[in-house]
Each structure stands twice: as structure tokens, then as C-alpha cells.
Write a protein that holds these residues in place. Structure first.
Motif, PDB file in Angstrom:
ATOM      1  N   VAL A 107      40.835 -11.633  61.467  1.00 63.03           N
ATOM      2  CA  VAL A 107      41.281 -12.342  60.267  1.00 63.03           C
ATOM      3  C   VAL A 107      40.036 -12.832  59.541  1.00 63.03           C
ATOM      4  O   VAL A 107      39.166 -13.461  60.148  1.00 63.03           O
ATOM      5  CB  VAL A 107      42.171 -13.544  60.628  1.00 63.03           C
ATOM      6  CG1 VAL A 107      42.487 -14.371  59.387  1.00 63.03           C
ATOM      7  CG2 VAL A 107      43.442 -13.071  61.294  1.00 63.03           C
ATOM      8  N   ARG A 138      53.050 -11.667  62.038  1.00 62.66           N
ATOM      9  CA  ARG A 138      52.082 -12.540  62.657  1.00 62.66           C
ATOM     10  C   ARG A 138      52.819 -13.391  63.671  1.00 62.66           C
ATOM     11  O   ARG A 138      53.919 -13.867  63.415  1.00 62.66           O
ATOM     12  CB  ARG A 138      51.407 -13.415  61.587  1.00 62.66           C
ATOM     13  CG  ARG A 138      50.232 -14.167  62.144  1.00 62.66           C
ATOM     14  CD  ARG A 138      49.344 -14.800  61.112  1.00 62.66           C
ATOM     15  NE  ARG A 138      48.518 -15.772  61.781  1.00 62.66           N
ATOM     16  CZ  ARG A 138      47.467 -15.460  62.522  1.00 62.66           C
ATOM     17  NH1 ARG A 138      47.078 -14.210  62.624  1.00 62.66           N
ATOM     18  NH2 ARG A 138      46.791 -16.400  63.156  1.00 62.66           N
ATOM     19  N   GLY A 155      51.405 -16.481  48.648  1.00 58.95           N
ATOM     20  CA  GLY A 155      50.586 -17.393  47.859  1.00 58.95           C
ATOM     21  C   GLY A 155      49.916 -16.719  46.666  1.00 58.95           C
ATOM     22  O   GLY A 155      48.891 -17.194  46.165  1.00 58.95           O
ATOM     23  N   PRO A 185      37.971 -15.319  57.727  1.00 57.40           N
ATOM     24  CA  PRO A 185      38.119 -16.753  57.476  1.00 57.40           C
ATOM     25  C   PRO A 185      37.807 -17.101  56.029  1.00 57.40           C
ATOM     26  O   PRO A 185      37.180 -16.326  55.314  1.00 57.40           O
ATOM     27  CB  PRO A 185      37.115 -17.388  58.429  1.00 57.40           C
ATOM     28  CG  PRO A 185      36.151 -16.323  58.785  1.00 57.40           C
ATOM     29  CD  PRO A 185      36.802 -15.004  58.546  1.00 57.40           C
ATOM     30  N   ILE A 186      38.245 -18.286  55.631  1.00 62.23           N
ATOM     31  CA  ILE A 186      38.154 -18.708  54.233  1.00 62.23           C
ATOM     32  C   ILE A 186      36.713 -18.631  53.705  1.00 62.23           C
ATOM     33  O   ILE A 186      36.481 -18.213  52.577  1.00 62.23           O
ATOM     34  CB  ILE A 186      38.778 -20.120  54.046  1.00 62.23           C
ATOM     35  CG1 ILE A 186      38.730 -20.567  52.595  1.00 62.23           C
ATOM     36  CG2 ILE A 186      38.126 -21.147  54.939  1.00 62.23           C
ATOM     37  CD1 ILE A 186      39.718 -19.842  51.713  1.00 62.23           C
ATOM     38  N   GLY A 187      35.740 -18.983  54.555  1.00 62.45           N
ATOM     39  CA  GLY A 187      34.351 -18.969  54.104  1.00 62.45           C
ATOM     40  C   GLY A 187      33.907 -17.576  53.707  1.00 62.45           C
ATOM     41  O   GLY A 187      33.318 -17.365  52.639  1.00 62.45           O
ATOM     42  N   LYS A 215      44.063 -12.633  47.385  1.00 64.55           N
ATOM     43  CA  LYS A 215      44.443 -12.625  45.972  1.00 64.55           C
ATOM     44  C   LYS A 215      44.835 -14.017  45.476  1.00 64.55           C
ATOM     45  O   LYS A 215      44.655 -14.333  44.298  1.00 64.55           O
ATOM     46  CB  LYS A 215      45.611 -11.647  45.783  1.00 64.55           C
ATOM     47  CG  LYS A 215      46.151 -11.512  44.354  1.00 64.55           C
ATOM     48  CD  LYS A 215      45.204 -10.769  43.454  1.00 64.55           C
ATOM     49  CE  LYS A 215      45.680 -10.767  42.009  1.00 64.55           C
ATOM     50  NZ  LYS A 215      44.594 -10.372  41.084  1.00 64.55           N
ATOM     51  N   GLY A 216      45.354 -14.849  46.382  1.00 71.17           N
ATOM     52  CA  GLY A 216      45.758 -16.193  46.008  1.00 71.17           C
ATOM     53  C   GLY A 216      44.603 -17.049  45.503  1.00 71.17           C
ATOM     54  O   GLY A 216      44.814 -18.033  44.802  1.00 71.17           O
ATOM     55  N   LYS A 221      51.521 -16.060  65.650  1.00 64.69           N
ATOM     56  CA  LYS A 221      51.091 -17.444  65.895  1.00 64.69           C
ATOM     57  C   LYS A 221      51.048 -18.122  64.539  1.00 64.69           C
ATOM     58  O   LYS A 221      50.326 -17.667  63.652  1.00 64.69           O
ATOM     59  CB  LYS A 221      49.674 -17.454  66.479  1.00 64.69           C
ATOM     60  CG  LYS A 221      49.623 -17.492  67.987  1.00 64.69           C
ATOM     61  CD  LYS A 221      48.219 -17.362  68.476  1.00 64.69           C
ATOM     62  CE  LYS A 221      47.548 -18.716  68.686  1.00 64.69           C
ATOM     63  NZ  LYS A 221      46.227 -18.562  69.326  1.00 64.69           N
ATOM     64  N   GLY A 222      51.811 -19.191  64.358  1.00 69.83           N
ATOM     65  CA  GLY A 222      51.786 -19.899  63.091  1.00 69.83           C
ATOM     66  C   GLY A 222      52.350 -19.061  61.972  1.00 69.83           C
ATOM     67  O   GLY A 222      53.149 -18.157  62.184  1.00 69.83           O
ATOM     68  N   LYS A 223      51.926 -19.376  60.745  1.00 70.45           N
ATOM     69  CA  LYS A 223      52.499 -18.653  59.607  1.00 70.45           C
ATOM     70  C   LYS A 223      51.517 -17.592  59.131  1.00 70.45           C
ATOM     71  O   LYS A 223      50.346 -17.592  59.523  1.00 70.45           O
ATOM     72  CB  LYS A 223      52.869 -19.622  58.504  1.00 70.45           C
ATOM     73  CG  LYS A 223      51.725 -20.559  58.089  1.00 70.45           C
ATOM     74  CD  LYS A 223      52.194 -21.543  57.057  1.00 70.45           C
ATOM     75  CE  LYS A 223      51.133 -21.714  55.965  1.00 70.45           C
ATOM     76  NZ  LYS A 223      51.637 -21.618  54.625  1.00 70.45           N
ATOM     77  N   PRO A 224      51.985 -16.669  58.294  1.00 65.05           N
ATOM     78  CA  PRO A 224      51.079 -15.607  57.854  1.00 65.05           C
ATOM     79  C   PRO A 224      49.837 -16.179  57.160  1.00 65.05           C
ATOM     80  O   PRO A 224      49.886 -17.234  56.537  1.00 65.05           O
ATOM     81  CB  PRO A 224      51.925 -14.811  56.858  1.00 65.05           C
ATOM     82  CG  PRO A 224      53.336 -15.087  57.240  1.00 65.05           C
ATOM     83  CD  PRO A 224      53.330 -16.498  57.750  1.00 65.05           C
ATOM     84  N   ILE A 225      48.728 -15.483  57.322  1.00 62.46           N
ATOM     85  CA  ILE A 225      47.487 -15.866  56.658  1.00 62.46           C
ATOM     86  C   ILE A 225      47.657 -15.598  55.159  1.00 62.46           C
ATOM     87  O   ILE A 225      48.081 -14.505  54.787  1.00 62.46           O
ATOM     88  CB  ILE A 225      46.326 -14.994  57.201  1.00 62.46           C
ATOM     89  CG1 ILE A 225      46.241 -15.079  58.729  1.00 62.46           C
ATOM     90  CG2 ILE A 225      45.012 -15.330  56.541  1.00 62.46           C
ATOM     91  CD1 ILE A 225      45.812 -16.402  59.275  1.00 62.46           C
ATOM     92  N   PRO A 226      47.348 -16.574  54.283  1.00 66.38           N
ATOM     93  CA  PRO A 226      47.551 -16.316  52.846  1.00 66.38           C
ATOM     94  C   PRO A 226      46.684 -15.143  52.375  1.00 66.38           C
ATOM     95  O   PRO A 226      45.660 -14.831  52.963  1.00 66.38           O
ATOM     96  CB  PRO A 226      47.090 -17.610  52.175  1.00 66.38           C
ATOM     97  CG  PRO A 226      47.023 -18.632  53.242  1.00 66.38           C
ATOM     98  CD  PRO A 226      46.788 -17.893  54.526  1.00 66.38           C
TER      99      PRO A 226
END
Lengths: 464, 464
Positions: free
Chosen positions: B252, B283, B164, B254-256, B293-294, B285-290
Motif C-alpha cells: 500500500v 480489503r 473519496g 503510504p500518504i507520504g 485521485k482523492g 483489515k479496516g476500510k479500503p485505502i482511499p
């Protein structure tokens, strides 16, 4: 919130869970789903969207991992508080700007040229293929940070035979090019030192030490190289020299001056000499001048060697030989830095040396450059009433200093008008300026004998 | 002096001129021929030794170049005054000391392992062969200091699709490994900055910044990663973070927290974030964490990526993406530094990416690591009454924290007695010490499923 109307595309390449995740993430980012809002349960959303419950669970887990939602035990999933939400904007791609292409010339007398037609492609390909076939997993495991021991041993043998340098593999550190080797050396030496350079100098090293925030000082040269009296007054900690063939003037530092330089370093415990032995291989009269390092009985000389000049510029392979007193500092402060050269490349060059290809390649290119050198000198003869030649016994360039009143700038401009590139000595000067130089550099490694003849005839015409 | 009795060996591999040169040089060095002594003329010496005159001339020329003798017009050759002659002693070879080999273990849970059996040797060999056949001289000419444009374009496409990140090839700088990239970055950022690290941290980067003489500060972490309030109080200029998968704890961000971090950087013009995205590819579980830098709309994030982790450690290939505000500084201060990666390696990896091999390789290793990960988790289950697992959703290691009173040191020692190596969390702590840690790291990339099963059974036995 009990339902989310998501327009799922079952025939899309994007998995269903990812479409759900994208939809909810965008809604949170845009504020359409506010902070604290409860998301539908995985069961109800899966029923509503007619997808499996594990698909929804996967989407929620991804949102959870990335911090968009949080899970409250026995209550369900809620949108997280993201304080800086106003700040959330996607980085836009920068507009691409390719740098302007440099002008190309019909004849380019670059002093940094290498004849690549003589590069032994077949041998290189053969060694590369053999190495990739022979060795398997070991080859791609991370290697010794200092460089492979066997490769460093091969370098030691070469240095002993060809350069009169006695050292052990423990003192050799391999790296991807001189610039990197100097960066690594700076971590060994530590900050706050003053580095003295010959003037004119090998500017790449000068600029590098400046970019590494070292204080630098330029020391003038006489016909024996760096002036020791000036050096002594400069209060430098390190002297960067090219004793076997000064770059760019071609001066060879005679034995007396070398010993004076060693004595200067000896006067203080923390003084060192960096000997950049960048092109000792190419000498056209007699045998190569021995390295200063060969006389370094007291561990004062840091020796730099490279295969980029003698094999090909794209082979990013240089090395330094640390004197005994710096080995402790290296082991303590810098040994943890991972090697910058792949094992494959190290093994190719190792076998290139050990199987005699390197010596053969050097002999071949030396003969080739010698012919070009001789043709250039011969062609320049008619010009000797207006200029004199210097620095011509080694390396792959020579210097022309003019007595007919033409300044460097004009010499370059007149040549450029006839589509020929020559290089001004002032590019290598730390103190000097274009205004006083009457000297240009002519490199011949890149040009054929025919090209040299043709180009010098044009130069003779435009410089008169 | 009219004659020199030199015992020439005509059947020796050493040329005659070199034997003459060696003899005279040794006599000057030892003082047997004193300063100011006139050497025999070339004619008389050649007659005396019964060799050609040009042989003697060559020997004299070599002595002249190296400064042992000087030529006085119309008078002949004289021994030079070498003031520091007493100083002239050959450097002796240092005694070789190979470093002690490290102990090897039956099972080594190294967190830095890579499964090399899955390395696509045949593809690599094929690409390597094709590239060495296709392209000839261009391949060995010196390349773009920033990395080949086509390769940087391929990296941009990959970053856009997989991480991303929107960037242009102008922002990408290729180098031989993370350590080198950070050294180069230090020349862009300049000296005198304070760099904040997560604690526990990726120690390689921490040590590197220390060895580059930067002030460093450690900032504590909570379950969302680096504490911004502590960071704000640390007066740092640069924050070094691993947001997608904190090394070594696996947190990881988080976005906040990411947005808070960006806001911290935004508060001062010269603040930057270094995002080390070292193993985002793995990773489970699910997809890679963006990537962080995105979301870097204001040019605050310096992104670091590497192929050494995802392809093989011996592939020395990393890159950084510089934000727009640092491009000028790079172009002015650091662009002159030559590339540390050969064109051959850049082209191999470029085609590896473009022809889909990279994606296939990632999918293959991700599946492989996932199986090993699942086996390890399953085998650890019986131990969960005395310890808890964390950091297990990504990367190639997990953490075990013990509640049964055993400290890290004892956990490691008991395992070592059974020939198993596990790693203490305290190795990654800047502030913490061995005395308080109850956590060990178990990496699984290097071990087969069978080995994991066997080793965990032994560990369960010795940790009870």
C-alpha cells in the motif's frame, strides 16, 4: 500526547473506529498533531474514550496502512514524517458542465440512420433470457480474447454464404465496434505507416487513424472508385477502401479496379488493403456485390464487418478477418488484449445468426428500406431538371448534385429554415471544401414513407 | 456471340437470374468469353433460354454493377477489359488450426480468479429483462460516445462514497475493459511519451503500452511503492501506479509517498499519473485505502476503475476519470470514437449500483474471500519456518517468499507434479528473471475452503 478528546457519536452510521481514524487523520493533515508526536497507547486511548481496545487498534491499523503513523517496536505509534504535507489538499469537485443539446429537426435525412421500429425486440429478449438461464458460471468467466470460437465460426459461415469470403475462425477477431477494431488493428500493423483514404471518405476511420498518429493521404476517385495511379504515387502502405458501396458516394468498385488494387498491394510485401464492408447487406438491385476479400488469394486484404449497422447501432459488435500473413503479428503482439465484447452479447448474436433470425431481419429491413428508397426516388423526380441523383442502388442514402447554381451551404441552410436536415458532401471531403460542393446527402432509413413525401415536397419548394 | 447455352435448373434454390449471372461471370473469369466480345441482347437471350426478359436484364445489371461487362449506348453489352485477369483466383479457405488447449490443474491458485458462484444471476437476469422490456427503441439507438450520462453520474456517486474521489460525469469515460480504456487514453495523451511502470508490474498494462509503441521504463520499488528518486531520474512523462494495492506485491503506498508522487507530476505541466484502482474493493483489515485521485487537486491523476474485477470478468466494463487539463484534448481528439459498451449493459450496471445490489454483492464476496483468505493463512502457518507471507491484507492473492533454498521455478514444478498450479513472481518482473526469484503467488478467489486446505497440505509436503 496522552489523550485525544474525540467527540464520538455512538448513534452514527460511521463506525467508532472510523470516527477515531478520521479525527486523527484530519489533525495530522492540518498539522495540529506534528511530525514525530507519539500517539496515546491503544490501552490508554480506549480507556479515555470508553471504547474497546480493538476499536482503537483498528483505527491505528488503518492510519498505519495509509502511512499517517508508524509503529516503533516497544515504543508505540508516532506520526510519520510527510514531507509534502503542505501539498495536501483535497481535490474539489469540478463544476458540472453538460454539453449543449444539439438542435433537433422535424425531418432529419441522416445517412447514419437505422430503422429501430423493425428491430426484433421479442426475439432479442427471448434469446437474452434463454442464454442467461441456460448457461451459468461459464457465461461470466473471462472469454477468449479473440471472441468465442463458436461465434467466430458462425461469422465464417455467414461470410462464406453471404459475402463469398473464405476464412477460418482463427482469422476472425471480434470487437466492440469498428473504432475499437481499428485501434486493435493498429497494434498488429505497428506504427509509422501511411494510410491512403478515398476522397470523399468514411471520415470516422480517417479521423481514427489520424488520432492513432498515422500519416494519412487522400486519393481521388473516378467513377470506378479509388484511382490506382494516384495511389501508386502516394507511397502508402495501407489503402482503406469501401469497394462494395463506397461511402459516401455509393460507387461500386468494378472487378477490373479491384484486381488493380490487389496488384498494387501485391507489389510490396508489407502493403495491405483494409476493406470496410460496412453495409453490403442493403442493395436494391440484384444481389449484393461480392466482397473484395473473396478474391484475396495472397493474403492482402483485412476485411472489416459490423453488426452495428445491420442490427442496431447500440449493438457494439464488429469483427475483422486478418489475412494469414498478419496472424503471427496478431498472436505475438495483440492477442493478449482482452475481448471488448461480453460473452452474453456474442452468444445472443451467434444464435441470432444460426437460428435464421439475422437473415429474416435483413430481408425485412431490406424490403423496408427499398420501399422508402423507391418513394424518395419517386418524390425527387420533379426535381430532376435542377439536380441529379447518384449512389442510389445500395445503402440507406443517396446523393443529389445540383445544377441550378445553388451551393451545398445554401441547400442546407434553406432546408434548415424549413426544419429539415440534409447533409453536405463536403463533410466527407478530405481535400475539398464547402465552397465548391453542390451535393447533399439524403438518408432515408430513419423516416417513414409519409415523412419522406412531406419532406421532399418542402425541399422541392425551398430549393427552386 | 448470339447465344449462350446455359443449363438452367428451374427447380434450384438459386434464382434463374443468378444462374445466368454465374455462368457468364465464370466464362469471363476463365477467359472463355474474351474481352470486347458482345453479349447476346437481352431479348434474344431470353427467347433462347425461354425465360422472361427481366430475368436476363437482372443478370446483366448485376454483371454491369460488378464491372464484368459494360453497356455501350445503342449497341449493347460488351465484356469489359480486365487487365489483371490472370490474377483472378478465388481465395482458398485456410486450413483450420485450433490452438492447443492449455493444461488444466486440479487446484489452480490463479491470482486473477473471481468466485462466479456468488454472482447474482437472478438479479442480473431480472434487471436485464426489465431493461429490455421498459425501454424500446431508445435502447438500441447509438448512445453517447463517452457513456450514458446517467451511468456516469452513478459512477461519480460511487467514487465519491467508496473511494473519496470527487469528479463530475463530464470527466468519466466508459469503455469495454481496461485494455480498451488505455488504448483510448493513448489517443488523448498522444504518441512519443515515456511511461514508467512499477517493477514488478501489472504486465497487461505494460504490454499494452508497448504494443501502442510507447517507450517504457521500469522503476524499482521499496516497501512504500515506486521509488520517486528513481522515477525522477527516468525522465518519464507518465507514471503507471497501483497505489491502493500494488499489483502483484500488495504494497500500500503510504500518504507520504503519494504526495511525493503528486509533487513529481506537478513539476512539469505535461506529466501525469495513471492510478489503476483495480481491486480496491477487497480489503480485509479496516476500510479500503482511499484513492490517490482523492488528493489530486491539480489535475494530475488519470483514475482507472473497473467492474470486470468486482462483478465478473465477462462484464466488459471499465472507466477512466480524466483530470480537467486532459478534457479538452479528449473532446478534440478522441470524443468522436464511438462507445464500446452497449446501452443495455450500461443500464444494467447502473441499476445494479443504484438499487444497492452492487454494495450487497461486494459485501458478500468480500466476506467470502475473507474466509478463504483466513483459511489459507491458517493452513500456511506450518510452513512459516521456510517461507514468509506478504501482500495478504487486500486483493485476492498473497505472496510466499522462500528461505529454504528453493527457487521459483522449482516451487512451480514441484506443485505442477502434484497437479497444483502456483504462479511465479518473475512473470510480473520487467527487469528481474526467473533465476533470482524465490517467490510465488497464491490466488484464492477461485477455490473453496476445502480445496484450499487440501491443496496447501499437498504443497507443504512437496515444498519441504
Amino acid at each position: 500526547m496522552n489523550e485525544l478528546t474525540i467527540n464520538l457519536k455512538t448513534n452514527s452510521a460511521t463506525p467508532l473506529y472510523e470516527q477515531i481514524y478520521d479525527y486523527i487523520k484530519n489533525d495530522i493533515q492540518s498539522g495540529r498533531i506534528p511530525y514525530g508526536e507519539k500517539l496515546p497507547s491503544t490501552r490508554s486511548l480506549s480507556g479515555y474514550l470508553e471504547v474497546s481496545r480493538s476499536t482503537v487498534e483498528l483505527a491505528y491499523e488503518q492510519l498505519l496502512s495509509e502511512g499517517y503513523i508508524e509503529s516503533r517496536p516497544c515504543r508505540g505509534f508516532f506520526v510519520s514524517e510527510i514531507e509534502e504535507l503542505y501539498y495536501l489538499k483535497r481535490a474539489e469537485p469540478q463544476t458540472g458542465r453538460r454539453r449543449a443539446e444539439q438542435r433537433s429537426y422535424r425531418y432529419d435525412f441522416t445517412p447514419n440512420g437505422v430503422d429501430l421500429k423493425s428491430f426484433p425486440y421479442n426475439v432479442w429478449r427471448k434469446l437474452s433470457r434463454e442464454i442467461l438461464t441456460d448457461d451459468r458460471t461459464e457465461l461470466f468467466r473471462s472469454g477468449d480474447s479473440q471472441g468465442e470460437y463458436s461465434f467466430r465460426s458462425a461469422i465464417c459461415s455467414y461470410l462464406y454464404q453471404a459475402r463469398g469470403v473464405n476464412c477460418t475462425p482463427e482469422q476472425v477477431i471480434v470487437g466492440a465496434g469498428n473504432d475499437y477494431i481499428l485501434m486493435l488493428l493498429s497494434t498488429v500493423l505497428g506504427p509509422g505507416l501511411k494510410v491512403a483514404f478515398e476522397d470523399p471518405a468514411y471520415m470516422q476511420a480517417y479521423r481514427l487513424f489520424k488520432s492513432l498518429s498515422y500519416e494519412t493521404v487522400s486519393v481521388g476517385m473516378d467513377r470506378s472508385g479509388m484511382c490506382i495511379s494516384q495511389l501508386a504515387g502516394a507511397e502508402a502502405d495501407v489503402a482503406y477502401v469501401t469497394p462494395s458501396h463506397q461511402y459516401p458516394t455509393g460507387t461500386v468498385m468494378p472487378i477490373g479496379r479491384r484486381l488493380e488494387l490487389l496488384k498494387w498491394a501485391q507489389e510490396r510485401e508489407d502493403r495491405y488493403i483494409i476493406e470496410d464492408d460496412y453495409d453490403s447487406e442493403f442493395r436494391y438491385k440484384g444481389k449484393p456485390i461480392p466482397a473484395l476479400k473473396g478474391y484475396d488469394a495472397d493474403g492482402k486484404v483485412i476485411y472489416l464487418g459490423t453488426f452495428s449497422k445491420s442490427i442496431a447501432p447500440a449493438i457494439r459488435l464488429s469483427y475483422m478477418v486478418l489475412p494469414e500473413p498478419l496472424l503471427d503479428a496478431y498472436n505475438k503482439k495483440s492477442r493478449f488484449v482482452n475481448s471488448t465484447v461480453s460473452k452474453v452479447d456474442q452468444l445472443i448474436v451467434q444464435r441470432f445468426i444460426e437460428e435464421g433470425y439475422y437473415e429474416r431481419h435483413l430481408n425485412k429491413t431490406r424490403a423496408l428500406y427499398k420501399s422508402r428508397h423507391d418513394v424518395l426516388i419517386e418524390e425527387l423526380r420533379p426535381l430532376l431538371d435542377i439536380c441529379s441523383i447518384s449512389g442510389e442502388h445500395a445503402g440507406v442514402h443517396l446523393l443529389l448534385t445540383f445544377r441550378n447554381g445553388l451551393m451545398e451551404r445554401e441547400l442546407i441552410e434553406r432546408a434548415a429554415k424549413r426544419d429539415i436536415r440534409v447533409y453536405g458532401l463536403s463533410d466527407y471531403m478530405i481535400q475539398g471544401t464547402k465552397e465548391t460542393s453542390r451535393t447533399v446527402l439524403l438518408g432515408y432509413a430513419n423516416l417513414t414513407e409519409e415523412q419522406i413525401k412531406e419532406a421532399v415536397r418542402i425541399l422541392a419548394d425551398c430549393w427552386r
